[in-house]
Design an enzyme around this catalytic site. Structure first.
Site, PDB file in Angstrom:
ATOM      1  N   LEU A  56     -10.506  -3.704   3.984  1.00  0.00           N
ATOM      2  CA  LEU A  56      -9.636  -2.969   3.075  1.00  0.00           C
ATOM      3  C   LEU A  56      -8.480  -2.307   3.823  1.00  0.00           C
ATOM      4  CD1 LEU A  56      -9.022  -1.885   0.244  1.00  0.00           C
ATOM      5  CD2 LEU A  56     -10.537   0.056   0.753  1.00  0.00           C
ATOM      6  N   ASP A  57      -7.258  -2.682   3.423  1.00  0.00           N
ATOM      7  CA  ASP A  57      -6.023  -2.103   3.969  1.00  0.00           C
ATOM      8  C   ASP A  57      -5.935  -2.227   5.489  1.00  0.00           C
ATOM      9  OD1 ASP A  57      -5.310  -1.343   1.383  1.00  0.00           O
ATOM     10  OD2 ASP A  57      -6.274   0.615   1.568  1.00  0.00           O
ATOM     11  N   GLU A  58      -6.528  -3.279   6.042  1.00  0.00           N
ATOM     12  CA  GLU A  58      -6.522  -3.474   7.489  1.00  0.00           C
ATOM     13  C   GLU A  58      -5.789  -4.756   7.888  1.00  0.00           C
ATOM     14  OE1 GLU A  58      -7.633  -1.532   9.859  1.00  0.00           O
ATOM     15  OE2 GLU A  58      -8.839  -0.042   8.792  1.00  0.00           O
ATOM     16  N   HIS A  67       0.856  -1.188   0.000  1.00  0.00           N
ATOM     17  CA  HIS A  67       0.000   0.000   0.000  1.00  0.00           C
ATOM     18  C   HIS A  67       0.888   1.233   0.000  1.00  0.00           C
ATOM     19  CE1 HIS A  67      -2.854   3.096   1.224  1.00  0.00           C
ATOM     20  NE2 HIS A  67      -3.798   2.283   0.814  1.00  0.00           N
TER      21      HIS A  67
END
Length: 289
Positions: free
Chosen positions: A231-233, A196
């Site tokens: 999401l993105d966790e 990311h």
């Protein structure tokens, strides 16, 4: 006699209790093994114990299946979640990429020179192969799978089919700018790493460098993490940052960010393939080299 190059790696986590290290060390000694490297961590918050041991066999036969079988009772006794591998056996990795190819180019280079030992089973992109005409895929199968909102489920079914049929053990989202569905994320749980282009948990979503510029940040970064349905966790494996100033434009941030993304993703993938990463709930334990 086995040669020192015949090194095996044991990694595990388990409920913490006394005697774990002693039991593992005694087992390896009784199997004619020599410990070359040992790293451990006792997480007092989760009351779990984590360990990575590299060893070779100095007496008897370097028979990994036999050693695995013999280790079973020890693992059961301490309720170990464990693996024991031969690092010489290269893992099969599937790469996914979109238009921005700097992470893909970097991984291909590190693979080609042997810095990241792996077998690349294929490259999947939602852009045609002409996008990467300047790259040498060296015979790696390329799959152009365009995607839209209407075709997302069908396209992901193709991704999953390729993952399975290629015998892939790991997927890497090398700036693959598509959000995986909950279903595919679940199937790839623990087997998919994403890079990311932001220092998570800040600046999620689109154009994080532009968001960072608008906020006047003094540090930018990148995050490599396991993919989950959130999401993105997902659990973070590696992060890095670079200092910037008020003179840097959004384009400067993007340029500098590309360098961070490359090195962060390469380190995270290498550590995963070397069995240096152990999940710990929403976090990871990383035994760095």
């Amino acid at each position: 006699m086995p040669t020192p190059s015949q090194t095996f790696v044991l990694k595990f986590s388990c409920p913490d209790r006394a005697g774990i290290v002693a039991a593992v060390s005694t087992f390896l000694y009784e199997q004619g093994c020599n410990i070359l490297e040992a790293q451990q961590f006792d997480d007092t918050e989760s009351n779990r114990f984590f360990m990575r041991v590299a060893f070779n066999v100095i007496e008897g036969t370097a028979d990994l299946p036999r050693i695995r079988t013999a280790f079973g009772p020890v693992a059961d006794g301490f309720k170990l979640d464990w693996s024991m591998r031969d690092p010489a056996e290269k893992r099969r990795v599937l790469l996914l990429v979109s238009k921005f190819d700097h992470c893909l180019a970097d991984l291909l280079y590190r693979w080609r020179i042997g810095e990241i030992p792996m077998e690349i089973t294929g490259i999947i992109s939602n852009h045609p192969i002409e996008t990467y005409a300047h790259l040498d895929f060296d015979g790696i199968p390329f799959h152009h799978l365009p995607v839209s909102k209407a075709t997302k489920m069908e396209q992901e079914a193709q991704v999953w089919r390729i993952f399975q049929e290629s015998g892939s053990e790991m997927a890497v989202l090398a700036r693959y700018m598509q959000v995986l569905s909950d279903g595919l994320s679940a199937k790839l749980s623990g087997r998919c790493i994403n890079i990311h282009h932001s220092f998570l948990p800040g600046f999620k979503g689109a154009k994080p460098y532009h968001q960072a510029h608008q906020r006047g940040v003094k540090l930018i970064g990148a995050t490599a993490h396991y993919v989950t349905s959130d999401l993105d966790e997902g659990p973070i494996i590696e992060q890095d940052v670079e200092r910037i100033t008020h003179q840097d434009s959004p384009d400067d941030l993007v340029r500098k960010g590309r360098d961070i993304e490359r090195r962060v993703l390469a380190r995270a993938l290498a550590w995963h393939l070397q069995d240096r990463v152990i999940p710990n709930g929403h976090k990871t334990i990383v035994f760095r080299d």
